[in-house]
Design a protein around this motif. Structure first.
Motif, short mmCIF file in Angstrom:
data_model
loop_
_atom_site.label_atom_id
_atom_site.label_comp_id
_atom_site.label_asym_id
_atom_site.label_seq_id
_atom_site.Cartn_x
_atom_site.Cartn_y
_atom_site.Cartn_z
N UNK A 112 7.13 1.37 -13.12
CA UNK A 112 7.55 0.44 -12.06
C UNK A 112 6.61 0.47 -10.87
N UNK A 113 6.17 1.65 -10.48
CA UNK A 113 5.24 1.76 -9.37
C UNK A 113 3.88 1.17 -9.70
N UNK A 114 3.41 1.43 -10.91
CA UNK A 114 2.12 0.88 -11.33
C UNK A 114 2.19 -0.63 -11.45
N UNK A 115 3.33 -1.15 -11.92
CA UNK A 115 3.44 -2.61 -12.11
C UNK A 115 3.38 -3.36 -10.79
N UNK A 116 3.76 -2.72 -9.70
CA UNK A 116 3.64 -3.36 -8.38
C UNK A 116 2.17 -3.68 -8.10
N UNK A 117 1.31 -2.72 -8.43
CA UNK A 117 -0.11 -2.91 -8.17
C UNK A 117 -0.77 -3.85 -9.17
N UNK A 118 -0.20 -3.98 -10.38
CA UNK A 118 -0.83 -4.83 -11.40
C UNK A 118 -0.20 -6.21 -11.51
N UNK A 119 1.13 -6.30 -11.35
CA UNK A 119 1.82 -7.59 -11.53
C UNK A 119 2.02 -8.37 -10.24
N UNK A 120 1.96 -7.69 -9.12
CA UNK A 120 2.10 -8.37 -7.84
C UNK A 120 3.43 -9.06 -7.65
N UNK A 121 3.40 -10.37 -7.45
CA UNK A 121 4.60 -11.14 -7.07
C UNK A 121 5.66 -11.19 -8.16
N UNK A 122 5.32 -10.85 -9.39
CA UNK A 122 6.31 -10.89 -10.48
C UNK A 122 7.22 -9.67 -10.49
N UNK A 123 6.86 -8.63 -9.78
CA UNK A 123 7.61 -7.38 -9.83
C UNK A 123 8.93 -7.49 -9.06
N UNK A 124 9.96 -6.79 -9.55
CA UNK A 124 11.29 -6.83 -8.92
C UNK A 124 11.26 -6.26 -7.51
N UNK A 125 10.49 -5.21 -7.30
CA UNK A 125 10.39 -4.61 -5.98
C UNK A 125 9.82 -5.59 -4.98
N UNK A 126 8.79 -6.32 -5.37
CA UNK A 126 8.17 -7.31 -4.48
C UNK A 126 9.17 -8.41 -4.16
N UNK A 127 9.94 -8.86 -5.16
CA UNK A 127 10.93 -9.91 -4.93
C UNK A 127 12.04 -9.42 -4.00
N UNK A 128 12.50 -8.19 -4.20
CA UNK A 128 13.58 -7.66 -3.37
C UNK A 128 13.13 -7.50 -1.92
N UNK A 129 11.96 -6.93 -1.71
CA UNK A 129 11.45 -6.76 -0.35
C UNK A 129 11.12 -8.11 0.26
N UNK A 130 10.73 -9.07 -0.57
CA UNK A 130 10.44 -10.42 -0.10
C UNK A 130 11.65 -11.11 0.50
N UNK A 131 12.87 -10.65 0.15
CA UNK A 131 14.09 -11.21 0.75
C UNK A 131 14.21 -10.83 2.22
N UNK A 132 13.55 -9.75 2.62
CA UNK A 132 13.62 -9.31 4.01
C UNK A 132 12.39 -9.74 4.80
N UNK A 133 11.23 -9.60 4.20
CA UNK A 133 9.98 -9.94 4.88
C UNK A 133 9.35 -11.16 4.23
N UNK B 225 6.61 1.94 -1.08
CA UNK B 225 7.70 2.18 -2.02
C UNK B 225 7.18 2.40 -3.44
N UNK B 226 6.15 1.65 -3.83
CA UNK B 226 5.56 1.84 -5.16
C UNK B 226 4.92 3.22 -5.28
N UNK B 227 4.25 3.66 -4.23
CA UNK B 227 3.66 5.00 -4.24
C UNK B 227 4.74 6.07 -4.34
N UNK B 228 5.85 5.87 -3.63
CA UNK B 228 6.97 6.81 -3.71
C UNK B 228 7.55 6.83 -5.12
N UNK B 229 7.64 5.66 -5.76
CA UNK B 229 8.11 5.61 -7.14
C UNK B 229 7.20 6.43 -8.06
#
Length: 138
Positions: free
Chosen positions: A24-45, A58-62
């Motif tokens: 999940x953490x690696x996918x943030x760096x490779x998939x970008x906007x498609x990742x669930x973490x990016x979508x969830x944080x995008x609801x706030x920022x 958050x990805x690094x913490x994961x």
């Protein structure tokens, strides 16, 4: 016998969660906007530097938490406290990011139907419970 079976299933959970967190953490760096973490944080920022920094942290913490969970099998005493701290951080982050930002806010904004919300919320509640089981060191 029951204690042995409990620790076997706890081990399976710990391996599965560690792999899931690392991927999940690696996918943030490779998939970008498609990742669930990016979508969830995008609801706030909105899209921008602050959102990217929050997502990357958050990805690094994961990734770190996943690696620490794998290293936990080698019983390195100096990492026990660090492991507990990162598990607590990831538990809190999971509740805030996925459960609140990812599901509750979109539900109240009318972006989600109730049944898909319930399914996603239950999945995230199970993940938080798994983190608690792993942290309990049964």
């Amino acid at each position: 016998m029951a204690k042995g079976m409990t620790s076997i299933w706890k081990t399976v959970l710990q391996i599965a969660v560690a792999v899931m967190l690392i991927i999940g953490g690696i996918s943030v760096f490779t998939n970008g906007a498609k990742d669930e973490l990016v979508k969830a944080v995008g609801n706030l920022f909105n899209a921008g530097t602050l959102r990217d920094v929050v997502v990357w942290v958050l990805a690094a913490i994961e990734i770190i938490t996943g690696v620490l969970l794998i290293l936990d099998f080698f019983h390195i005493n100096s990492l026990d406290r660090l492991d507990d701290i990162f598990l607590l951080i990831i538990m809190i982050a999971w509740i805030v990011v996925f459960m609140v930002l990812g599901e509750l806010i979109p539900l109240f904004k009318g972006h989600l139907a109730f049944v898909p919300f319930l399914q996603a919320f239950a999945k995230d509640a199970v993940m938080v419970a798994v983190f608690g089981i792993i942290k309990a060191k049964i």
